[in-house]
Design a protein around this motif. Structure first.
Motif, PDB file in Angstrom:
ATOM      1  N   TRP A   3      -4.330   9.299   5.801  1.00 32.47           N
ATOM      2  CA  TRP A   3      -3.054   9.698   5.162  1.00 32.47           C
ATOM      3  C   TRP A   3      -3.393  10.859   4.240  1.00 32.47           C
ATOM      4  CZ3 TRP A   3      -0.481  10.712   0.691  1.00 32.47           C
ATOM      5  CH2 TRP A   3       0.935  10.656   0.712  1.00 32.47           C
ATOM      6  N   THR A  52       5.590   6.297   3.215  1.00 33.21           N
ATOM      7  CA  THR A  52       5.293   5.499   2.020  1.00 33.21           C
ATOM      8  C   THR A  52       6.564   5.266   1.224  1.00 33.21           C
ATOM      9  OG1 THR A  52       4.086   5.456  -0.073  1.00 33.21           O
ATOM     10  CG2 THR A  52       4.604   7.636   0.809  1.00 33.21           C
ATOM     11  N   GLU A  53       6.622   4.109   0.554  1.00 36.25           N
ATOM     12  CA  GLU A  53       7.774   3.841  -0.307  1.00 36.25           C
ATOM     13  C   GLU A  53       7.621   4.541  -1.665  1.00 36.25           C
ATOM     14  OE1 GLU A  53       6.944  -0.413  -2.378  1.00 36.25           O
ATOM     15  OE2 GLU A  53       6.788  -0.398  -0.186  1.00 36.25           O
ATOM     16  N   HIS A  54       6.396   5.083  -1.918  1.00 35.25           N
ATOM     17  CA  HIS A  54       6.143   5.701  -3.229  1.00 35.25           C
ATOM     18  C   HIS A  54       6.546   7.173  -3.206  1.00 35.25           C
ATOM     19  CE1 HIS A  54       4.253   2.039  -4.453  1.00 35.25           C
ATOM     20  NE2 HIS A  54       3.451   2.083  -3.407  1.00 35.25           N
ATOM     21  N   CYS A  69       0.205   1.804   0.028  1.00 37.81           N
ATOM     22  CA  CYS A  69       1.049   2.606   0.908  1.00 37.81           C
ATOM     23  C   CYS A  69       0.994   1.950   2.279  1.00 37.81           C
ATOM     24  CB  CYS A  69       0.520   4.038   0.896  1.00 37.81           C
ATOM     25  SG  CYS A  69       1.093   5.080   2.198  1.00 37.81           S
ATOM     26  N   SER A  70      -0.214   1.852   2.842  1.00 42.14           N
ATOM     27  CA  SER A  70      -0.395   1.172   4.123  1.00 42.14           C
ATOM     28  C   SER A  70      -1.336  -0.010   3.926  1.00 42.14           C
ATOM     29  CB  SER A  70      -1.013   2.146   5.133  1.00 42.14           C
ATOM     30  OG  SER A  70      -1.684   1.444   6.142  1.00 42.14           O
TER      31      SER A  70
END
Ligand code: SME
Length: 158
Positions: free
Chosen positions: A43, A67-69, A103-104
């Motif tokens: 990533w 990613t949700e961030h 993230c993952s």
């Protein structure tokens, strides 16, 4: 940097930066090239400080899992810690670092390198790997060179 793949990416980036239309184009080129050429970088993305809220990092161009961030306060995460520290931050085992924002689920190690513009931090490059302790001194030097090229581009085009 002993690894020729890293040297090749720096050379290509330096060349592209000479005629890049804007920062977005340079960032897209950077994440695409790194993603294509360096298989253990799983990533690759940019977080830049929000000019209207310098206490927050905003996700920019990236390659890898979504990613949700999208926004990270500088007080949080490995990303925030790199801004606070003002220097490259390497985490060999993200699962044992309480600052880590996932993230993952596959991520095992991470490196974050600040981007400076005229001495001030403007953002950072963030890389995750599925391998534990994937990032050594060469990766750090490589990403510091990438950050420097991007910081100089921003300074020249501001
Ligand atoms: N792991 C980062 C968050 C960003 S994602 O890796 C894309 C952190 O701990 O700040």
């Amino acid at each position: 940097m002993a690894n020729p793949a890293l040297q090749d990416v720096v050379a290509a980036l330096r060349k592209f930066a000479q005629s890049a239309a804007d920062l977005h184009a340079l960032q897209e080129f950077t994440v695409t090239l790194i993603d294509e050429r360096l298989p253990h970088y799983n990533w690759t993305g940019f977080y830049m400080l929000d000019p209207n809220d310098p206490g927050t990092l905003v996700l920019g161009p990236f390659r890898g899992a979504p990613t949700e961030h999208l926004r990270i306060p500088v007080t949080e995460g490995i990303c925030g810690a790199a801004v606070a520290q003002g220097a490259a931050l390497v985490v060999d085992d993200v699962l044992s670092d309480p600052r880590y924002l996932a993230c993952s689920l596959e991520t095992r190690s991470e490196i974050v390198v600040p981007i400076r513009v005229n001495g001030q931090i403007a953002g950072e490059i963030d890389i995750d790997s599925h391998e534990r302790a994937a990032f050594g001194p060469d990766d750090r030097l490589f990403l510091e060179e990438c950050s420097q090229i991007i910081g100089q581009f921003i300074a020249a085009h501001a």
